[in-house]
Structure formats: C-alpha cells, structure tokens
Design an enzyme around this catalytic site. Structure first.
Site, PDB file in Angstrom:
ATOM      1  N   ASP A   1      22.959   1.857   7.303  1.00 53.01           N
ATOM      2  CA  ASP A   1      22.194   3.035   6.899  1.00 53.01           C
ATOM      3  C   ASP A   1      21.327   3.575   8.038  1.00 53.01           C
ATOM      4  O   ASP A   1      20.125   3.327   8.107  1.00 53.01           O
ATOM      5  CB  ASP A   1      21.331   2.730   5.671  1.00 53.01           C
TER       6      ASP A   1
ATOM      7  N   TYR B   1      34.229  -2.589   6.631  1.00 52.52           N
ATOM      8  CA  TYR B   1      33.661  -3.246   5.452  1.00 52.52           C
ATOM      9  C   TYR B   1      33.290  -4.679   5.804  1.00 52.52           C
ATOM     10  O   TYR B   1      34.055  -5.381   6.470  1.00 52.52           O
ATOM     11  CB  TYR B   1      34.672  -3.241   4.302  1.00 52.52           C
TER      12      TYR B   1
ATOM     13  N   LYS C   1      14.654  -2.463   6.222  1.00 48.58           N
ATOM     14  CA  LYS C   1      14.233  -3.065   4.954  1.00 48.58           C
ATOM     15  C   LYS C   1      15.347  -3.989   4.488  1.00 48.58           C
ATOM     16  O   LYS C   1      16.491  -3.890   4.966  1.00 48.58           O
ATOM     17  CB  LYS C   1      13.957  -1.984   3.911  1.00 48.58           C
ATOM     18  N   PRO C   2      15.066  -4.909   3.563  1.00 49.58           N
ATOM     19  CA  PRO C   2      16.095  -5.872   3.126  1.00 49.58           C
ATOM     20  C   PRO C   2      17.371  -5.217   2.602  1.00 49.58           C
ATOM     21  O   PRO C   2      18.459  -5.772   2.783  1.00 49.58           O
ATOM     22  CB  PRO C   2      15.379  -6.667   2.031  1.00 49.58           C
ATOM     23  N   ALA C   3      17.260  -4.044   1.997  1.00 46.77           N
ATOM     24  CA  ALA C   3      18.452  -3.379   1.458  1.00 46.77           C
ATOM     25  C   ALA C   3      19.390  -2.891   2.548  1.00 46.77           C
ATOM     26  O   ALA C   3      20.562  -2.602   2.274  1.00 46.77           O
ATOM     27  CB  ALA C   3      18.042  -2.207   0.565  1.00 46.77           C
ATOM     28  N   ASN C   4      18.912  -2.804   3.793  1.00 40.12           N
ATOM     29  CA  ASN C   4      19.738  -2.292   4.886  1.00 40.12           C
ATOM     30  C   ASN C   4      20.247  -3.391   5.812  1.00 40.12           C
ATOM     31  O   ASN C   4      20.743  -3.099   6.904  1.00 40.12           O
ATOM     32  CB  ASN C   4      18.966  -1.239   5.691  1.00 40.12           C
TER      33      ASN C   4
ATOM     34  N   ASP D   1      14.218   2.798   9.299  1.00 38.01           N
ATOM     35  CA  ASP D   1      14.273   2.502   7.862  1.00 38.01           C
ATOM     36  C   ASP D   1      14.708   1.050   7.656  1.00 38.01           C
ATOM     37  O   ASP D   1      15.563   0.756   6.825  1.00 38.01           O
ATOM     38  CB  ASP D   1      15.230   3.459   7.150  1.00 38.01           C
TER      39      ASP D   1
END
Length: 322
Positions: free
Chosen positions: A192, A127, A176-179, A174
């Site tokens: 991810d 984490y 992208k900012p979310a990853n 993949d």
C-alpha cells in the site's frame, strides 16, 4: 484471505508488444472505500514464465482525482523501487513485484470479454501468502499469539525493508500493521504505497525544508506530529510510525488513544511517550533494552528522533542472538 464472491473476467495485458493473460480472478478482500479500490487474486500467464499467482488492484468506477493521484503514486513508487521487489517463492523481505499497470507507458489492459474497452486504472503485482501484522496481533481466535522473539524478528525485518526503501529516497508515509504482510517464515512484504512520495530533503539535508511537501493524510493512530500540523515530512515521519508499531508489538496496545482526529492530533503532538511495562512476554531487561529506541522513534520533534534505523537493526540482531 480470498473471498467467495462473484469472479472477474480474465484480463488481457499487452506490454511492450507482448501479450499475457490474468485468469481465475477472485475477490481477495472487500472493496476499500477509503482509497476507492478493490483487490483480486488471479493467475498470470506469460510465455516468458510459468503461471504465477498475482494480485490485481483496481480503482472502482467513478473514482475522484484524488483517488487517481494516490493510485499513480503507488504505481510510481513500486516501479521506482523494483530492485527491492520479491516474488512469492523468495525468502527475503521486500515489496511486491510490479508486473504491469495500464498507467505505465507501452501497457494496455482490457477485459477479455470486451477487447475494445480498456479497464479502469489497475496494477498487477505479485501475490504473497501470509497474514497482515494486524491480523496476527488481534485475530487471536484463529491465530496463535506471537512470541516475543517472533515479534522482534518481524520488527527487525520491517525496519530492514523501510531502511532499504529510504535508501531509494522514498517515504512510505502510511506504515501500520495492516500494511505489513507477514509470511510464514516471518519475512515481511510492505504494501500500500498510495501515500508514498520521494524524500526531497534527503538530497538537501535534514534541516533544509525548501520544497519539502506537507501531508495531513494517513492513519491517525500512526501519523507523526508533523503530519498533523502540516509541517514538511521526510523519512523521520516513517520512523515515528515505526515507533508506534514497535510499541504496539511489545505491549499489545497503541501508545496513544483517541476517539477522533483532533484527539489523535493532541495525543501525538503533546502526550509524553509512555513507558514499556513488564508483562508475561516482556521482561524488565527487555523493557530497559527497548525503551530508549521507543523514546527516540516517538520523539515529538524531528531533530530529537533517531538519525537512522541502523542502530535499531543492529540492537535487534544482538537481542535475538542472546
């Protein structure tokens, strides 16, 4: 962000004959219907180390063969690149530490309340406190705006992680900012890996597409032209996605816009690369310094794209030291 929903029973993990336990499991985010997974925050208890904060990623019931294939891809990618892994206290960018998965050999994971029944496919990884880059860019109500030096630092660290990943022969596919999880010290953790795969063209040369795989999966706003057209993909597809992220960081918006998948395909395959425009953060000098890299990253044809990330990494270091 940890959600206050129902908790998950403790998990018992038996790996290579050694038993450990993951307790205090709480939902970390809503279930993701796209990849049919859910995330849980918990505490890993092992005789070999002190209690450690972890994330449990688990396939939801009634998963499809495609869901399972993507989950296996993520586990294989993390397992292959564990020398890039970092733990939650280390001040270095990288990827999560993979502690266990019941899809790996010699590992069993089961519910402590139902010891005779194995849980659905899952993985236990480190984490990392922080926010996704997407949250930092758009959640202005709760987070301060990033300064230009902070954006450049985050992108520098992102390029360094992706560059090291490519050195292991792995494509993320993949980006992208979310990853990207951005830690408080602006180091990043790339997450991810469900669409990741090995870059077979690395061993054959850039122009040899023999046995290269084709992909039409991904996040349309960040996909490369070759992902839309079903052409063979390699690390240069990741370069294109990084170009979209870099433009978005600098301008606060995407370089291309569309309302549906066909529209995104036309935008990425046909629309010219937009110019950077000076704003309250971005000077004329910064635009001129960054535009050539935007152009090379977002080139429509693979052969016109930047050859590697070293030049961008070095340029960012120079700009940050000025």
């Amino acid at each position: 962000m940890i959600e206050t929903r129902s908790t998950h029973p403790a998990l018992v993990i038996i790996k290579n004959g050694c038993q450990s336990l993951v307790t205090d499991l709480q939902p970390l985010s809503p279930s993701n219907p796209l990849n049919h997974t859910e995330l849980w925050y918990g505490v890993w208890h092992s005789t070999q180390s002190p209690p450690t904060a972890v994330v449990v990623k688990q396939l939801l019931p009634h998963f499809s063969a495609t869901n399972l294939a993507h989950f296996e891809q993520e586990i294989n990618a993390l397992h292959h690149c564990q020398s890039l892994a970092i733990d939650s206290t280390h001040a270095t960018s990288g990827i999560p530490t993979l502690y266990a998965s019941n899809l790996l050999p010699d590992t069993l994971i089961f519910d402590q309340q139902q010891p005779q029944q194995s849980v659905s496919p899952c993985l236990v990884m480190s984490y990392h406190p922080g926010e996704t880059l997407k949250s930092l860019l758009y959640a202005h109500a709760k987070l301060p705006l990033l300064s230009l030096p902070q954006k450049m630092t985050i992108f520098l660290h992102s390029c360094q992680v992706v560059n090291r990943l490519h050195q292991f022969g792995l494509m993320h596919l993949d980006l992208k900012p979310a990853n990207f999880i951005v830690k408080p010290n602006l180091e990043v953790v790339l997450i991810d890996f469900g669409l990741s795969d090995f870059d077979v063209s690395n061993a054959m040369g850039k122009n040899d597409s023999l046995n290269c795989k084709t992909y039409t999966a991904g996040t349309p706003a960040y996909m490369s032209p070759e992902q839309f057209t079903g052409q063979p993909v390699d690390k240069f597809s990741d370069y294109y996605s990084l170009g979209v992220v870099w433009y978005e960081l600098l301008m606060g918006c995407l370089p291309f816009m569309a309302n549906d998948y066909p529209g995104w395909a036309i935008a990425h395959c046909q629309q010219p690369v937009p110019f950077l425009c000076p704003n309250h953060q971005l000077s004329e000098f910064a635009c001129q310094a960054c535009q050539p890299f935007i152009d090379k990253l977002l080139a429509k044809r693979v052969e016109n794209r930047i050859n590697d990330l070293a030049n961008i990494i070095n340029a960012l270091k120079i700009l940050l030291n000025q």
